[in-house]
Design an enzyme around this catalytic site. Structure first.
Site, PDB file in Angstrom:
ATOM      1  N   CYS A 159     118.539  57.079 -25.299  1.00 27.17           N
ATOM      2  CA  CYS A 159     117.800  56.032 -25.946  1.00 27.17           C
ATOM      3  C   CYS A 159     118.040  55.849 -27.295  1.00 27.17           C
ATOM      4  O   CYS A 159     118.388  54.719 -27.885  1.00 27.17           O
ATOM      5  CB  CYS A 159     116.098  56.130 -25.652  1.00 27.17           C
ATOM      6  SG  CYS A 159     115.193  55.118 -26.118  1.00 27.17           S
ATOM      7  N   GLU A 197     122.754  42.555 -20.676  1.00 23.19           N
ATOM      8  CA  GLU A 197     122.374  42.560 -22.195  1.00 23.19           C
ATOM      9  C   GLU A 197     123.714  42.700 -23.274  1.00 23.19           C
ATOM     10  O   GLU A 197     123.345  41.651 -24.369  1.00 23.19           O
ATOM     11  CB  GLU A 197     121.601  43.854 -22.421  1.00 23.19           C
ATOM     12  CG  GLU A 197     119.989  43.888 -21.637  1.00 23.19           C
ATOM     13  CD  GLU A 197     119.416  45.253 -21.727  1.00 23.19           C
ATOM     14  OE1 GLU A 197     118.356  45.142 -21.664  1.00 23.19           O
ATOM     15  OE2 GLU A 197     120.181  46.260 -21.878  1.00 23.19           O
ATOM     16  N   HIS A 253      95.603  28.952 -25.788  1.00 22.22           N
ATOM     17  CA  HIS A 253      96.487  27.617 -26.093  1.00 22.22           C
ATOM     18  C   HIS A 253      96.990  27.363 -27.356  1.00 22.22           C
ATOM     19  O   HIS A 253      95.760  27.772 -28.069  1.00 22.22           O
ATOM     20  CB  HIS A 253      95.808  26.467 -25.343  1.00 22.22           C
ATOM     21  CG  HIS A 253      96.427  25.184 -25.300  1.00 22.22           C
ATOM     22  ND1 HIS A 253      97.550  25.234 -24.364  1.00 22.22           N
ATOM     23  CD2 HIS A 253      96.248  23.872 -26.041  1.00 22.22           C
ATOM     24  CE1 HIS A 253      98.019  23.694 -24.826  1.00 22.22           C
ATOM     25  NE2 HIS A 253      97.121  23.380 -25.675  1.00 22.22           N
ATOM     26  N   GLU A 282      99.900  31.243 -21.312  1.00 25.34           N
ATOM     27  CA  GLU A 282      98.770  30.819 -20.551  1.00 25.34           C
ATOM     28  C   GLU A 282      99.287  30.203 -19.292  1.00 25.34           C
ATOM     29  O   GLU A 282      98.524  30.110 -18.290  1.00 25.34           O
ATOM     30  CB  GLU A 282      98.194  29.510 -21.167  1.00 25.34           C
ATOM     31  CG  GLU A 282      99.348  28.447 -21.579  1.00 25.34           C
ATOM     32  CD  GLU A 282      98.383  27.278 -22.229  1.00 25.34           C
ATOM     33  OE1 GLU A 282      97.464  26.553 -22.053  1.00 25.34           O
ATOM     34  OE2 GLU A 282      99.023  26.995 -23.287  1.00 25.34           O
TER      35      GLU A 282
END
Length: 451
Positions: free
Chosen positions: A43, A182, A435, A440
């Protein structure tokens, strides 16, 4: 007085091994650890940390284009590969030093050596030293795997891509998993001409089918030459590059070929099977829910067990091991409902069941929204977001959430809390929208997809 040199000896200094060593030492155990390469594991050294830095770097080419869509005049742009790699190396050096200091601060004795098991309580080090321990923890991780293709010796893996002396102009990436996808996005964003081959019908096997298709379409829109149903037959070194013969009879030429076709646990030559430790067909160590092997004194955590190969999972397994063995608090690791981010471009955030998995055992409702975010619409960029909720119809429990788009990884971390707690669709509906945001959409989808 103990009959052993250590209460615990850990083989492997990656995320899982380091966390287990530190927590065990802090619980009062005498702990030793050996690592043959660098502290921090895949990692930190050659995985998610340097990869994410490359993701950041690669995103600026598109950001510069978007800035012009907002009225900025941008000067001439170029990317300095060597400057970036040098700075990345300095950052990795800094992080490795922190890992070593944290181990020493906890009282762990660290040794720069490879460890091989000689019996259930004995480890022989490559330095010639032999140590004994009441408990041994194997946390050696995994390594990239490439198939036996003629000329494969001319290729690189995800280990070497972080150390290329110069940026390739033409790159072939072989594979369709998250690592391959990726790096396709990273190198494309940095200005390399990227071709990607995957032998299967669609990239990102194991993810929601609609997510897979959406990502493939967006990758192609960004200029990645993605081919599914195609593989490499042979590779030949020629003047000016590497010549590839493909399974469909075509030929192509590239400067660098990256194989990202999977990883294998690092268990070979460790003496495990000779002691009675069971390995699966892939070489992974078989363990129970407490990370214990068939040999009671030997445990294993992280990618070497091939359960869920993610850094936070290895860390949690290391913590659970210390709780179980040195705190008299038997702690199994919960591998269910793990939120995951894939740093493709656009990125993926996902938790729970895909639509295909959920359909097998549940009567489901699917809530879906695809849209062009305000940012991209104003910048006149043709990039769409995808959000999906997979809901169990009788109970209304949310079984899965899938997000493709900017900040999907950040969103899924928060959404993961709700899903892990057993949230229902009504819980999402009752939550007030923020918002204007893309997120949302997760709480404003009212009607399930017909059928």
């Amino acid at each position: 007085m103990s009959d052993f040199d250590y209460d615990l000896f850990v083989i492997g200094g990656g995320s899982g091994g380091v966390r287990a060593a530190r927590w065990s030492a802090m619980a009062g155990a005498k702990v030793g650890l050996c690592e043959e390469y660098r502290y921090g594991g895949t990692c930190v050294i050659r995985g998610c940390v340097p990869k994410k830095l490359m993701v950041f770097a690669s995103s600026f080419s598109e950001a510069a284009e978007d800035a012009e869509g907002f009225g900025w005049t941008m000067s001439a742009r170029s990317f300095d590969w060597n400057w970036f790699i040098s700075k990345k190396d300095s950052e990795i050096d800094r992080l490795e030093e922190i890992y070593a200091k944290n181990l020493e601060a906890a009282g762990v004795e660290i040794r720069k050596a490879r460890g091989v098991l000689k019996d259930p309580h004995t480890v022989e080090l490559s330095t010639g030293d032999v140590v004994t321990a009441k408990h041994i923890l194997v946390a050696t991780g995994g390594a990239p795997f490439a198939p036996e293709v003629p000329g494969v010796e001319h290729t690189i893996s995800s280990n070497e891509i972080f150390h290329l002396k110069e940026q390739p102009k033409r790159m072939l990436i072989v594979g369709g998993g998250y690592i391959a996808c990726e790096f396709a996005g990273i190198m494309n964003g940095l200005g390399t001409k990227v071709t990607q081959f995957y032998r299967g019908a669609q990239i990102l096997r194991g993810f929601d089918d609609e997510v897979r298709g959406h990502i493939a379409e967006e990758m192609r829109k960004k200029g990645i030459d993605l081919h599914v149903g195609r593989d490499v037959m042979s590779i030949e070194k020629v003047e000016g590059g590497l010549k590839v013969k493909c399974t469909d009879g075509t030929f192509s030429e590239h400067d660098v070929i990256l194989y990202a076709t999977g990883r294998k646990p690092l268990t070979a030559g460790m003496g495990l099977e000779e002691l009675g430790v069971k390995l699966d067909r892939n070489g992974a160590i078989e363990v129970d829910q407490f990370s214990q092997t068939a040999v009671p004194s030997i445990f294993a955590v992280g990618d070497v067990t091939d359960r869920v190969n993610l850094t936070p999972v290895a860390i949690r397994e290391g913590m659970a091991f210390a709780e179980t063995v040195f705190k008299a608090n038997p702690t199994p690791v919960d591998h269910a409902l793990i939120p995951t981010a894939v740093f493709t471009q656009p990125e993926i955030g996902t938790i729970g069941l895909s639509q295909e998995e959920a359909r097998e055992d549940h009567e489901i409702e699917v809530y879906r929204s695809t849209f062009r975010p305000m940012f991209h619409a104003f910048a006149d960029r043709d990039q769409r977001m995808l959000m999906k909720l997979i809901v169990d119809k009788p109970t209304q429990k949310v079984l899965g959430v899938h997000i493709v788009g900017p900040a999907a990884g950040e969103m899924i971390q928060m959404v993961g809390i709700a899903v892990k707690m057993g949230a229902t669709k009504q819980d999402f509906d009752r939550t007030m929208a923020v918002h204007p945001t893309a997120a949302e959409e997760l709480v404003t989808m009212r009607d399930p997809v017909p059928g």
